[in-house]
Design a protein around this motif. Structure first.
Motif, PDB file in Angstrom:
ATOM      1  N   LEU A  92      31.360  15.055  54.441  1.00 58.99           N
ATOM      2  CA  LEU A  92      32.334  14.156  53.826  1.00 58.99           C
ATOM      3  C   LEU A  92      33.563  14.886  53.285  1.00 58.99           C
ATOM      4  N   LEU A  93      33.434  16.167  52.964  1.00 59.86           N
ATOM      5  CA  LEU A  93      34.554  16.925  52.398  1.00 59.86           C
ATOM      6  C   LEU A  93      35.823  16.892  53.251  1.00 59.86           C
ATOM      7  N   PRO A  94      35.741  17.068  54.572  1.00 66.63           N
ATOM      8  CA  PRO A  94      36.985  17.036  55.356  1.00 66.63           C
ATOM      9  C   PRO A  94      37.738  15.715  55.240  1.00 66.63           C
ATOM     10  N   PHE A  95      37.030  14.637  54.950  1.00 65.19           N
ATOM     11  CA  PHE A  95      37.667  13.327  54.863  1.00 65.19           C
ATOM     12  C   PHE A  95      38.423  13.131  53.552  1.00 65.19           C
ATOM     13  N   THR A  96      38.329  14.121  52.664  1.00 61.53           N
ATOM     14  CA  THR A  96      39.089  14.077  51.414  1.00 61.53           C
ATOM     15  C   THR A  96      40.382  14.882  51.525  1.00 61.53           C
ATOM     16  N   THR A  97      40.670  15.415  52.704  1.00 59.47           N
ATOM     17  CA  THR A  97      41.857  16.240  52.914  1.00 59.47           C
ATOM     18  C   THR A  97      42.927  15.449  53.665  1.00 59.47           C
ATOM     19  N   GLU A  98      44.051  16.087  53.887  1.00 65.21           N
ATOM     20  CA  GLU A  98      45.166  15.483  54.614  1.00 65.21           C
ATOM     21  C   GLU A  98      45.165  15.859  56.090  1.00 65.21           C
ATOM     22  N   ALA A  99      44.053  16.391  56.596  1.00 61.03           N
ATOM     23  CA  ALA A  99      43.972  16.796  57.995  1.00 61.03           C
ATOM     24  C   ALA A  99      44.054  15.565  58.900  1.00 61.03           C
ATOM     25  N   THR A 100      44.289  15.812  60.176  1.00 66.22           N
ATOM     26  CA  THR A 100      44.324  14.712  61.139  1.00 66.22           C
ATOM     27  C   THR A 100      42.920  14.119  61.282  1.00 66.22           C
ATOM     28  N   PRO A 101      42.824  12.865  61.707  1.00 67.47           N
ATOM     29  CA  PRO A 101      41.492  12.266  61.893  1.00 67.47           C
ATOM     30  C   PRO A 101      40.610  13.066  62.853  1.00 67.47           C
ATOM     31  N   ALA A 102      41.203  13.592  63.927  1.00 73.48           N
ATOM     32  CA  ALA A 102      40.418  14.387  64.879  1.00 73.48           C
ATOM     33  C   ALA A 102      39.884  15.654  64.222  1.00 73.48           C
ATOM     34  N   ALA A 103      40.706  16.315  63.421  1.00 74.82           N
ATOM     35  CA  ALA A 103      40.261  17.531  62.729  1.00 74.82           C
ATOM     36  C   ALA A 103      39.163  17.216  61.715  1.00 74.82           C
ATOM     37  N   LYS A 104      39.276  16.069  61.057  1.00 83.75           N
ATOM     38  CA  LYS A 104      38.250  15.670  60.092  1.00 83.75           C
ATOM     39  C   LYS A 104      36.905  15.463  60.789  1.00 83.75           C
ATOM     40  N   VAL A 105      36.924  14.741  61.909  1.00 82.80           N
ATOM     41  CA  VAL A 105      35.689  14.474  62.645  1.00 82.80           C
ATOM     42  C   VAL A 105      35.132  15.769  63.238  1.00 82.80           C
ATOM     43  N   GLY A 106      36.001  16.593  63.788  1.00 81.61           N
ATOM     44  CA  GLY A 106      35.554  17.869  64.360  1.00 81.61           C
ATOM     45  C   GLY A 106      34.920  18.768  63.321  1.00 81.61           C
ATOM     46  N   THR A 107      35.533  18.867  62.156  1.00 75.42           N
ATOM     47  CA  THR A 107      34.996  19.695  61.082  1.00 75.42           C
ATOM     48  C   THR A 107      33.658  19.136  60.606  1.00 75.42           C
ATOM     49  N   ALA A 108      33.568  17.827  60.447  1.00 81.74           N
ATOM     50  CA  ALA A 108      32.312  17.210  60.032  1.00 81.74           C
ATOM     51  C   ALA A 108      31.214  17.470  61.061  1.00 81.74           C
ATOM     52  N   ALA A 109      31.554  17.436  62.334  1.00 77.89           N
ATOM     53  CA  ALA A 109      30.573  17.703  63.385  1.00 77.89           C
ATOM     54  C   ALA A 109      30.057  19.138  63.321  1.00 77.89           C
ATOM     55  N   VAL A 110      30.959  20.072  63.054  1.00 74.99           N
ATOM     56  CA  VAL A 110      30.542  21.478  62.922  1.00 74.99           C
ATOM     57  C   VAL A 110      29.565  21.623  61.761  1.00 74.99           C
ATOM     58  N   TYR A 111      29.882  21.022  60.624  1.00 74.12           N
ATOM     59  CA  TYR A 111      28.982  21.084  59.470  1.00 74.12           C
ATOM     60  C   TYR A 111      27.641  20.418  59.763  1.00 74.12           C
ATOM     61  N   LEU A 112      27.668  19.334  60.524  1.00 75.96           N
ATOM     62  CA  LEU A 112      26.432  18.635  60.860  1.00 75.96           C
ATOM     63  C   LEU A 112      25.492  19.522  61.674  1.00 75.96           C
ATOM     64  N   VAL A 113      26.005  20.179  62.713  1.00 73.75           N
ATOM     65  CA  VAL A 113      25.114  20.999  63.546  1.00 73.75           C
ATOM     66  C   VAL A 113      24.589  22.210  62.776  1.00 73.75           C
TER      67      VAL A 113
END
Length: 167
Positions: free
Chosen positions: A125-146
């Motif tokens: 959830l942390l990336p979704f609190t930033t100003e990054a692009t939606p794709a970067a937020k989802v990509g970062t969350a996916a990395v943390y998930l794996v």
């Protein structure tokens, strides 16, 4: 005359055992700490390598700029190394947590699974609190998930193998 029963279905004919629900006289499980920590070290290595592979997939193959600006290429900059190092440290910290839970709590694997799941959710959830692009937020969350899945699944298996039942 009725015999008193504990809530676990065993007669209460003596002092309580350290693990409720275990019949009196049943040996308690023992922890092979060396096996746990060697497995934990290997889990930390796998977590670090998982971070590198996930970044290569998300940034290099999918072209989503996570953890570094797009101009830094598939491996990025120092952020990829920091992420891998953080995953390694998280694997070791999770091993320490598992060790404490095995020694001190009932149902250690269940508690461990919940803790790792919730920490993984927070990290996702942390990336979704930033100003990054939606794709970067989802990509970062996916990395943390794996990374979270790798640590959680490997350490639960390691813990089950490190606890010896009734010898």
């Amino acid at each position: 005359m009725e015999t008193p029963q504990s809530p676990y279905g065993y007669e209460t004919d003596g002092p309580a055992t350290p693990y409720p629900g275990r019949p009196p006289g049943t040996p308690s499980p023992s922890l092979d700490a060396q096996r746990l920590w060697v497995g934990g070290l290997m889990t930390a290595v796998v977590a670090a390598l998982t971070a590198v592979v996930a970044v290569l997939l998300v940034r290099g193959v999918l072209g989503i700029p996570v953890f570094a600006p797009e101009g830094n290429g598939a491996m990025g900059d120092v952020s990829t190394g920091l992420l891998a190092g953080g995953a390694f440290v998280a694997g070791l910290a999770a091993t320490g947590l598992m060790h404490v839970l095995i020694i001190a709590s009932p149902g250690p694997v269940r508690f461990f699974s919940w803790i790792v799941g919730l920490v993984t959710a927070v990290m996702m959830l942390l990336p979704f609190t930033t100003e990054a692009t939606p794709a970067a937020k989802v990509g970062t969350a996916a990395v943390y998930l794996v990374i979270g899945i790798a640590i959680g699944s490997l350490l639960t298996a390691v813990a089950r193998g490190a606890v010896r039942r009734g010898r």
